[in-house]
Every structure is written in C-alpha cells, then in structure tokens.
Write a protein that holds these residues in place. Structure first.
Motif, PDB file in Angstrom:
ATOM      1  N   GLY A 247     -47.893  42.038  41.302  1.00 60.42           N
ATOM      2  CA  GLY A 247     -46.990  42.912  42.025  1.00 60.42           C
ATOM      3  C   GLY A 247     -47.469  44.354  42.092  1.00 60.42           C
ATOM      4  O   GLY A 247     -48.429  44.758  41.427  1.00 60.42           O
TER       5      GLY A 247
ATOM      6  N   THR B  24     -45.551  48.446  42.967  1.00 63.29           N
ATOM      7  CA  THR B  24     -44.420  49.260  43.407  1.00 63.29           C
ATOM      8  C   THR B  24     -44.862  50.707  43.533  1.00 63.29           C
ATOM      9  O   THR B  24     -45.457  51.271  42.604  1.00 63.29           O
TER      10      THR B  24
ATOM     11  N   ALA C  60     -43.061  41.290  39.092  1.00 66.33           N
ATOM     12  CA  ALA C  60     -42.778  42.350  40.062  1.00 66.33           C
ATOM     13  C   ALA C  60     -41.822  43.357  39.449  1.00 66.33           C
ATOM     14  O   ALA C  60     -41.100  43.067  38.488  1.00 66.33           O
TER      15      ALA C  60
ATOM     16  N   SER D  20     -38.959  45.603  41.198  1.00 71.67           N
ATOM     17  CA  SER D  20     -38.270  45.841  42.462  1.00 71.67           C
ATOM     18  C   SER D  20     -37.290  47.000  42.321  1.00 71.67           C
ATOM     19  O   SER D  20     -36.549  47.091  41.348  1.00 71.67           O
TER      20      SER D  20
ATOM     21  N   SER E 293     -39.845  37.670  42.326  1.00 74.56           N
ATOM     22  CA  SER E 293     -39.417  39.019  42.679  1.00 74.56           C
ATOM     23  C   SER E 293     -37.911  38.971  42.913  1.00 74.56           C
ATOM     24  O   SER E 293     -37.236  38.014  42.539  1.00 74.56           O
TER      25      SER E 293
ATOM     26  N   GLY F 246     -36.981  45.343  48.820  1.00 77.74           N
ATOM     27  CA  GLY F 246     -37.586  44.117  48.331  1.00 77.74           C
ATOM     28  C   GLY F 246     -37.648  43.021  49.372  1.00 77.74           C
ATOM     29  O   GLY F 246     -37.825  41.854  49.029  1.00 77.74           O
TER      30      GLY F 246
ATOM     31  N   GLN G 109     -43.904  40.457  46.209  1.00 78.90           N
ATOM     32  CA  GLN G 109     -43.813  41.050  44.871  1.00 78.90           C
ATOM     33  C   GLN G 109     -44.085  42.555  44.907  1.00 78.90           C
ATOM     34  O   GLN G 109     -44.716  43.105  44.021  1.00 78.90           O
TER      35      GLN G 109
END
Length: 625
Positions: free
Chosen positions: A155, A157, A206, A208, A258, A574, A579
C-alpha cells in the motif's frame, strides 16, 4: 488570496428505494429503471434542468430556474422581468449579481488561489517526468519481501496530515510502518518513531484516510491480513494515538486488503466498507482465523458518536468467506442521489469459490445486488479500480486491472456499462512488453489536455514462482487518450515504466504546480516518485470542504465546463487505485481554455455554481450551514 462569498439557492437530491424513488431533478426513470436526462435538460451543459446557470430561458420557454423575477443581471448576462434588484446585493464569483434573489439555506465561499505560471514549458517536451531526489533517508526505505503474505506491504498513502500544505507519505510495511515528513531542506525523513504509537509491528496491507472525528484532520484506518485492524487518531499535528477500541473496531480480524468510506445512510457521517480478502480454496494459501465472528465484518455504520457498528447483514449477497476482494468503490450508479457500492473480486481456483464483481444498489430497504442488470457482473482476477468521466454523461467510467487484461467499462448514458478497452485501443502488451499482471489503476489527465488518461501498475505475483508468464519486473502502463478517444501507451517514452513489481499507485500534485505527479509502490519494496514538469496547457484544481460532519465532503461531485466541453470528478475516500489513499483534490486539465464555470454537487445533493473562474490556480470551495 482573494475571498469572494456567494450565497446560493440549492436543490436537494432524492432518496428512497431504487424501484420507487424519483430520480434527481431533471432526470426521469425509464421502463428499465434507469435515470436518464429528461426533456427539460439545460442547454448549456447538457445536464438536468437543475437550477444551474443556463443560457437564458429554460428549454420549456419558462423563466430561468433561479426564480429571481427581479430584473438583476442573471449569470448569462440577461435580466429578469420586473426590473428590480437582488435582495441580498451580493456578487457572484465572476463579479456579476447573485442569481438566487436572496440567501439560500447554506453559505458557500470560494477562495481563489494565486495564478501559477510555468516558467519553462519547453523542458516538458524533452522529459515529461523527473525522478525525485529526496535524500539518504528517503533512499533508506524498508525493503523486506514477505513470502507468506502476498498482499502486505503493497500500500501507499500520501496526504497532508498536519495541515501545513505539504504532503506526508505513509508506507505500510511487513514490520514497522514508515511515516515520511518533508524537512525544511526539501528532503524526506522517516518520523514514524515519534508520530505513530507503539504496537504497529504486524504486517500492514494499507493505511486508508478518514476523518473519524470530523475535526478537519485525517485519521488512518490500518488494515491487515492478520492480527486485526487499527484506527489511528490524528491530533491535528500529524501525531497519532490508537483509537481502535474506543471506536468499537477492536474485534475485527478478517483479512483485508484495504477500506473505503462513504455516507451510505444519508446521515452525514462516513461509514466503512472493509475490503475483506478471504480464501475459499485451501490451495490458495493460509487464512488466519477470526476468533470473534463468522460474519463478513465488512460494513460498519458510523453511529455518530465516534463508534461503529457491524451492519454487514445489510449486504445480504456479500460473498462472506468466499470474498476474495481486492478493491471497492462507492459511486451513485443509478443517479438517484445516494451512493452505491461496487466490489472487485480476485479469482479463485475452484468454481464453487468464484465470485463475480458485485454492484450493491443503495435503497430504502438496504442494498440490492444488481451488477448483472447493468453488465458489471464481471468474472476477473480483479485488482485495482479507477473512477473517471470519459464521456460527460454524468455516469462514471470504470477502469480495472486483471491478469493479462485491462477492463474499461464505459457508461452507455442510460444506466448500463459496456466493455470499451478494445474500441478505445487500451491494450496491454503481454508479448511485446511482458505486462501480465495489472494492479493499481488511476484515471488522471497527465498532460492537461482535457482528456483523462489511465495509469496501471504491473508486476509479478509474490506467491507464485517466477516464470515467463510471471516475471517479477513488468513495465507499468501509461495510456494517453487522444482527441479521437483512443489510447496510446507512453510509459517507457516518458520514463515512468518502473523497474519492479508495482502494487499501489498514487497520482496527485505533490509540488503544487498544477501538473500531476506519480508515485508507485513495489510490493514489500520501495516507493518511487516522479515529479511532472509543467507545460503550456492550462488547468484548475478544486478543493471542497464543509463544516460539521464529513468536512472533506466525501461523495461530492465537482464539474467544470469550458466552451462546449465539460468534465466531472467524484470525490472519494479509498475508492480508487489499490491499497492507496491520496488527497481529495479535483484536478482538471483545460488545454487552452482561459476561464471555466464550476459546479459543486454536495454530498446531500445541494449544488453550488461559480462562473468565469480564471485558470492555472487552486481554488477552495467551503460550505457553512
């Protein structure tokens, strides 16, 4: 920055059971149950007769939808019948008089940004993207391949967690997640030790983003294959504490790739769909036990007090133990004003364990699985999903990755979808380039020409021996859309083909120059980032916020119109990629346009309009009830 206020007369959307509820204003339901534009559609944008600024009198010959009847200049430069003036005396974003004749139910402000000028657009012709150089700390990312968990540490972010306008980077890992923060010298350094709580040493799939407390800063839902999930609460400075138990999320243990978030019940706050990844076939590998329940634990309703309740029974057709899901997205599939849920399934070995992609239409009595009725019941080894507007018909298009295939489901404008990858020349090159397994997928306008392009990550399977049909290194694909609607691969020419086994993909404007940058994540490997060089084409970026619950306006739709062209962007949390999480910012490439009209449809269906906005700036639209 300049701040101009506009109080608008807003229209609310409708809710209810899909078979009985009315469509949104300006739409009518067909015999097949689809909502389509009605006969009174606005002439300016081809959309519904929804009260927006149109080109004068409505199609039916009646007065304009703003209802002024007061003689003040309307947004189209015409005047109303009685020669009077607007009651509130305010001004529109373009300097014209208000179109509503008085204060509406909500106050909406438009904050204009500084116009950004590209100093040397010719550099882009030589090299559209350049890899970042963020220092030794960035180069020292954890690399720890996991042979027993093929979905962990894939993942990525990227978000502004401390509100300073600079993006931070969260990297899920096999052990000890990393949290990179930009330093004053421009380098990125891992500050996880001082910003994240202890105990995050279990493999993460992940991270999120969701604002659980509605306090304006972003929290993190950490999903895992085993060991349960974690909710991290942001204190507003990018430092986090464990809020899992307080939110009633501590008894979750099903594997998950996720999570995605939306206001599924129209109460204003955000609910959670956990994208569970559960094996049905023993030969597919181990699956950790859940000691708490045998239910899917997939759908969690926000109770409005900071806690969540498992309401997975509302998804009667959720595959449960057979749910080998990889991605999911919330969007209004039937244009009835509420958000529906589409899930993307990975393929199982045995027929008994096969699960097609599912579409759960949101109605007054819960969710009704209806994918087959709109041709979205696809059987695939699904991975990533992207949502975008290719044809301007108010329904989103869906791009999805697969094994040896790329899906492009284009809307037909009347509530259905059809496969259009062949018709639009969106081919993957298995033999020529060795692109076998697709992963993270995103729609984005990479060259600001007003046409959405597609990026799709490729890479070998971690739990299958490497072979001719499963090479570890597979070049990622960037398809540019041409004026004729056809796509051409340019990732290698543009230098963004990658050199690993890509999973997550994030596309966002990292350096705030109006051109979209690219970040990819190799499974259990490093994150690679390319910054786009600016060019001569124009653009607009739109941030949407509101006070109260759901401050990031998740579920809103942003639409821009210039000349005879328009494009919509749906704001999701999301709900795209794989992910991954990225800033909720609507980016529009505008080619040579010098001004645009902006329309924001808020999560509750109210709509705000602004006309004559200058290009090459980032604007912020804020609503205060």
């Amino acid at each position: 920055m300049n701040l101009r206020m506009l109080t608008l007369l807003l229209f609310a959307g409708c809710g209810g059971d899909d078979a009985e509820k009315p469509c949104m204003d300006g739409y009518e339901r067909t015999e097949e149950g689809a909502c389509v534009p009605g006969a009174d559609s606005d002439e300016l944008d081809g959309g519904p007769d929804d009260g927006g600024p149109d080109d004068g009198a409505d199609a039916d010959g009646g007065a304009g939808p703003d209802g002024d009847a007061d003689g003040s200049p309307d947004s189209d430069g015409g005047t109303d019948a009685d020669g009077g003036t607007d009651a509130d005396g305010g001004t529109d974003a373009d300097g014209g008089s208000d179109t509503d004749g008085g204060p509406g139910p909500s106050g909406v402000s438009l904050e204009l940004g500084e116009v950004v000028v590209c100093e040397n657009p010719a550099e882009r012709d030589a090299q559209p993207f350049v890899p970042v150089e963020w220092g030794s700390g960035w180069e020292a990312q954890n690399v720890a391949p996991s042979s027993e968990d093929p979905i962990a540490a894939g993942g990525l972010t990227i978000e502004d967690f401390d509100g300073d306008g600079v993006l931070e980077i969260y990297i899920p890992q096999v052990s000890n997640d990393q949290f990179y923060v930009r330093q004053p010298d421009g380098q990125y350094v891992d500050e996880a030790a001082s910003r994240l709580p202890d105990g995050l040493d279990t493999a993460t799939t992940a991270a999120s983003t969701i604002d659980v407390e509605s306090d304006g800063d972003l929290d993190l839902f950490i999903s895992r294959r085993s060991g349960g999930h974690t909710l991290l609460i942001n204190d507003g400075t990018g430092h986090f504490t464990d809020g899992t138990e307080a939110a009633n999320l501590n008894l979750t243990a099903h594997p998950a790739a996720s999570a995605t978030f939306a206001d599924m019940d129209d109460d204003g706050d955000l609910d959670i769909f956990v994208i569970t990844y559960r094996h049905c076939d023993m030969m597919m590998g181990w699956d950790p036990e859940n000691p708490y329940t045998d239910t899917p634990q997939a759908l969690w309703e926000n109770q409005g007090d900071g806690t969540f309740e498992d309401v997975s029974d509302q998804l009667a057709d959720h595959p449960g133990v057979n749910g080998r899901l990889r991605a999911a997205a919330w969007f209004d599939a039937d244009i009835d004003g509420d958000l529906d849920l589409y899930t993307v399934s990975d393929k199982s070995v045995s027929t008994a364990c096969m699960v097609k992609n599912q579409l759960f239409l949101n109605g007054a009595d819960g969710f009704d699985e209806s994918a087959s009725s709109v041709s979205l019941d696809l059987t695939m080894e699904g991975m990533g999903i992207a949502i975008g507007d290719l044809n301007g018909d108010d329904y989103p298009e869906l791009a999805m990755s697969d094994m040896s295939n790329a899906w492009l489901m284009e809307s037909d404008g009347v509530g259905g979808w059809y496969e259009a990858s062949m018709a639009r020349s969106m081919f993957i090159e298995t033999d020529l380039l060795g692109q076998w397994s697709g992963w993270g997928t995103e729609f984005a306008d990479f060259n600001n020409d007003g046409l959405l392009d597609v990026f799709m990550g490729f890479g070998g399977l971690a739990d299958v021996p490497e072979s001719t049909m499963n090479p570890w290194v597979q070049p990622d694909a960037l398809w540019l859309q041409g004026e004729d609607g056809h796509f051409t691969q340019v990732s290698q020419e543009w230098g963004v083909a990658g050199a690993g086994s890509t999973r997550a993909v994030v596309v966002t404007d990292i350096n705030r120059d109006g051109w979209l940058d690219l970040a990819i994540r190799e499974i259990a490997g490093p994150v690679r980032v390319w910054l786009a060089r600016c060019g001569a084409e124009n653009w607009l970026e739109v941030k949407v916020e509101q006070t109260g619950v759901n401050p990031n306006a998740v579920g809103a739709k942003v639409k821009v119109t210039w000349g005879e062209e328009s494009q919509a962007h749906w704001l999701t949390r999301g709900g795209s990629g794989l992910q991954s999480s990225e800033p909720m910012m609507a980016h529009f490439g505008l080619k040579s346009a010098t001004s645009v009209d902006l329309e924001v449809t808020w999560p509750d269906g109210e709509t705000s309009w602004f006309s004559g906005l200058d290009v090459n700036q980032a604007v912020r639209v804020t609503r205060t009830p």
